[in-house]
Motif scaffolding. Structure first.
Motif, PDB file in Angstrom:
ATOM      1  N   LEU A  56       7.072   2.641  65.669  1.00 53.50           N
ATOM      2  CA  LEU A  56       8.189   2.264  66.528  1.00 53.50           C
ATOM      3  C   LEU A  56       7.847   2.620  67.969  1.00 53.50           C
ATOM      4  CD1 LEU A  56      11.086   1.138  66.637  1.00 53.50           C
ATOM      5  CD2 LEU A  56      11.898   3.504  66.534  1.00 53.50           C
ATOM      6  N   LEU A  82      12.832  -5.607  68.569  1.00 50.87           N
ATOM      7  CA  LEU A  82      14.072  -5.287  67.864  1.00 50.87           C
ATOM      8  C   LEU A  82      15.301  -5.374  68.766  1.00 50.87           C
ATOM      9  CD1 LEU A  82      12.898  -2.166  65.815  1.00 50.87           C
ATOM     10  CD2 LEU A  82      12.924  -4.561  65.109  1.00 50.87           C
ATOM     11  N   VAL A 122      16.042   2.157  61.440  1.00 51.78           N
ATOM     12  CA  VAL A 122      15.383   0.845  61.380  1.00 51.78           C
ATOM     13  C   VAL A 122      14.856   0.649  59.962  1.00 51.78           C
ATOM     14  CG1 VAL A 122      13.559  -0.633  62.295  1.00 51.78           C
ATOM     15  CG2 VAL A 122      14.733   0.995  63.807  1.00 51.78           C
ATOM     16  N   ARG A 123      15.332  -0.372  59.281  1.00 50.17           N
ATOM     17  CA  ARG A 123      14.833  -0.718  57.950  1.00 50.17           C
ATOM     18  C   ARG A 123      13.884  -1.908  58.085  1.00 50.17           C
ATOM     19  NH1 ARG A 123      17.846   2.124  54.323  1.00 50.17           N
ATOM     20  NH2 ARG A 123      19.845   2.916  55.121  1.00 50.17           N
ATOM     21  N   TYR A 124      12.796  -1.906  57.299  1.00 51.31           N
ATOM     22  CA  TYR A 124      11.753  -2.912  57.491  1.00 51.31           C
ATOM     23  C   TYR A 124      11.056  -3.234  56.175  1.00 51.31           C
ATOM     24  CZ  TYR A 124       8.785   1.207  57.186  1.00 51.31           C
ATOM     25  OH  TYR A 124       8.177   2.357  56.754  1.00 51.31           O
ATOM     26  N   VAL A 153      18.845  -2.826  62.186  1.00 49.54           N
ATOM     27  CA  VAL A 153      18.755  -1.798  63.219  1.00 49.54           C
ATOM     28  C   VAL A 153      20.172  -1.336  63.521  1.00 49.54           C
ATOM     29  CG1 VAL A 153      18.003  -1.214  65.550  1.00 49.54           C
ATOM     30  CG2 VAL A 153      16.721  -2.899  64.221  1.00 49.54           C
ATOM     31  N   LEU A 173       8.666  -2.992  66.973  1.00 49.48           N
ATOM     32  CA  LEU A 173       8.175  -2.528  65.669  1.00 49.48           C
ATOM     33  C   LEU A 173       6.796  -3.124  65.396  1.00 49.48           C
ATOM     34  CD1 LEU A 173       9.128  -0.841  63.196  1.00 49.48           C
ATOM     35  CD2 LEU A 173       9.991  -2.989  62.225  1.00 49.48           C
ATOM     36  N   SER A 228       8.482  -7.103  59.141  1.00 51.31           N
ATOM     37  CA  SER A 228       9.753  -7.789  59.409  1.00 51.31           C
ATOM     38  C   SER A 228      10.882  -6.766  59.387  1.00 51.31           C
ATOM     39  CB  SER A 228      10.020  -8.869  58.357  1.00 51.31           C
ATOM     40  OG  SER A 228       8.952  -9.788  58.287  1.00 51.31           O
ATOM     41  N   PRO A 229      11.700  -6.738  60.436  1.00 56.16           N
ATOM     42  CA  PRO A 229      12.843  -5.831  60.434  1.00 56.16           C
ATOM     43  C   PRO A 229      13.940  -6.351  59.525  1.00 56.16           C
ATOM     44  CG  PRO A 229      12.831  -7.128  62.443  1.00 56.16           C
ATOM     45  CD  PRO A 229      11.572  -7.480  61.708  1.00 56.16           C
TER      46      PRO A 229
END
Length: 328
Positions: A197, A247, A185-187, A167, A232, A163-164
Motif C-alpha cells: 500500500l 484506490l 483495504v480488502r483485495y 476500502v 495498491l 484487484s481491490p
C-alpha cells in the motif's frame, strides 16, 4: 543268424559316434555362452565400480526461483558446485527440452575446487527467457562426461495482478482515542503475492504473507489531518511487481468545529457542531470550558467581543471564532 546277430551288435556302437562338424558346433556354442557370461560379469563389475567411484562434481547449490524482469534479489541466481579435479569445463543452462538457452562457460580450463556462476534469466541474445523450468548442465572434457544438475530453476517473468475489493472508511482518525482509527483495504491477487500500500507515492504498508486474498490495514500514525491518495500493488515470489491500482483518496480528520466563524448577539444561545471520531472532547470558550460528546455544542454568547472556541481531542485541536455584538 550269426551274421544278423553280429550286425545288431555293431549298430549301437556306430550310432554313438559324433561327427567332427557336430563337435565344432558344440564347442562354438560353449564359447558363445562363456563370452556372454564373461561380458555380463564385466559389465556388472564396471557398474559396481561406477557406484563406488566418487562423483567429479559435489556440493551443488543452485537458486530455485528467478524473476528476470524484476528489480529485486531474484533477478540473478547463483549456480555453484565443487570440482574434485582440474577440468576443461563447459557450463550451460538448458530448458525442459534440453535446448541450450544460455552459455555461461565454454571449454575453459579450471582448477579443482569451488566454481561460482550466476544467471540472470536471459538467453545468449540478452532477452528474458519464457516462463518455465530450467537446469544447469556441465560438460567435463577430461572426464568425457556430461552432467545435468538435478537442481531445477523456475523462471517467472510475469507480474501478478491485484484487484481491490473494498476500502473503508474514507474518513478516519489515527490514534487509540478514536473509533474509526484506521483504513481497511480488502483485495484479491492472481497468484500468491504480497500486497503493498502506497500513500501519496510512498510505501507505507506491506502485507507479509504470500497469499491470493487478504486485508491491509493502514493506521496513518503520525500524519497530520488532510487528504491522502492510496495506491495498491503486489509483488510475487519471484519479485515481479504489479502495476499500481489507484484506490482513490481518504481523509484524516481528528476534530473539526463548524462554523469557523459565528456572529451572535450577547446573551443569546449559540451552537457549534463538533465533528470527531471520539467518545469525548474537551472544549474551552472564553472563561468557561468542559467535556462533552461530539455533536452540537450549545453555549451562551457572553458580553460583546471576539471569543475563540478551542476543542481538543487526544492532543489535536480545532478552533472557531464567535463575534458577539450588543443587543440592539
Amino acid at each position: 543268424m550269426a551274421q544278423a546277430s553280429a550286425a545288431s551288435t555293431r549298430s549301437p556302437s556306430s550310432s554313438s559316434v559324433v561327427s567332427p562338424e557336430a563337435r565344432r558346433a558344440q564347442v562354438a556354442a560353449a564359447l558363445v555362452v562363456a563370452a556372454l557370461l564373461g561380458g555380463s560379469a564385466a559389465a556388472f563389475a564396471f557398474a559396481e565400480h561406477l557406484k563406488l567411484e566418487k562423483s567429479p562434481v559435489f556440493r551443488t547449490r543452485v537458486g530455485k526461483l528467478l524473476g528476470p524482469t524484476c528489480r529485486c534479489q531474484y533477478r540473478r541466481i547463483k549456480i555453484q558446485f565443487t570440482l574434485r579435479k582440474p577440468e576443461r569445463l563447459s557450463v550451460v543452462v538448458v530448458d525442459s527440452d534440453g535446448k541450450v538457452v544460455r552459455t555461461l562457460l565454454m571449454s575453459t580450463p579450471v582448477r579443482a575446487g569451488r566454481q561460482r556462476f550466476g544467471w540472470d534469466g536471459r538467453n545468449d541474445a540478452g532477452q528474458a527467457v519464457p516462463a518455465g523450468t530450467y537446469k544447469p548442465r556441465l560438460h567435463l572434457a577430461n572426464e568425457h562426461r556430461t552432467i545435468l544438475m538435478p537442481n531445477p530453476i523456475k523462471v517467472d517473468p510475469t507480474p501478478p495482478t491485484i484487484s481491490p475489493v473494498s476500502v473503508a472508511p474514507r474518513v478516519f482518525s489515527p490514534g487509540r482515542a478514536f473509533r474509526r482509527n484506521h483504513v481497511v483495504v480488502r483485495y484479491r491477487i492472481s497468484e500468491p503475492a504480497r500486497a503493498l500500500l502506497y500513500v501519496d507515492g510512498q510505501l507505507r504498508v506491506i502485507r507479509r504473507p504470500y497469499i491470493e486474498k487478504g486485508v491491509l490495514r493502514w493506521l496513518g500514525t503520525g500524519l497530520p489531518a488532510g487528504r491522502y491518495r492510496l495506491t495498491l500493488r503486489a509483488i510475487d515470489l519471484a519479485g515481479n511487481l504489479s502495476a499500481g491500482v489507484l484506490l482513490g483518496v481518504v481523509r484524516i480528520r481528528y476534530v473539526e468545529v463548524r462554523p469557523h466563524v459565528l456572529h451572535a448577539l450577547a446573551g443569546t444561545k449559540i451552537g457549534f457542531r463538533v465533528v470527531a471520531n471520539a467518545r469525548r472532547v474537551d472544549w474551552r470558550f472564553g472563561n468557561s470550558g468542559g467535556t462533552t460528546r461530539p455533536g452540537l455544542l450549545v453555549l451562551r454568547a457572553p458580553t460583546p467581543g471576539r471569543y475563540r472556541l478551542v476543542v481538543t481531542v487526544n492532543g489535536h485541536t480545532a478552533q472557531a471564532l464567535a463575534i458577539v455584538s450588543p443587543r440592539g
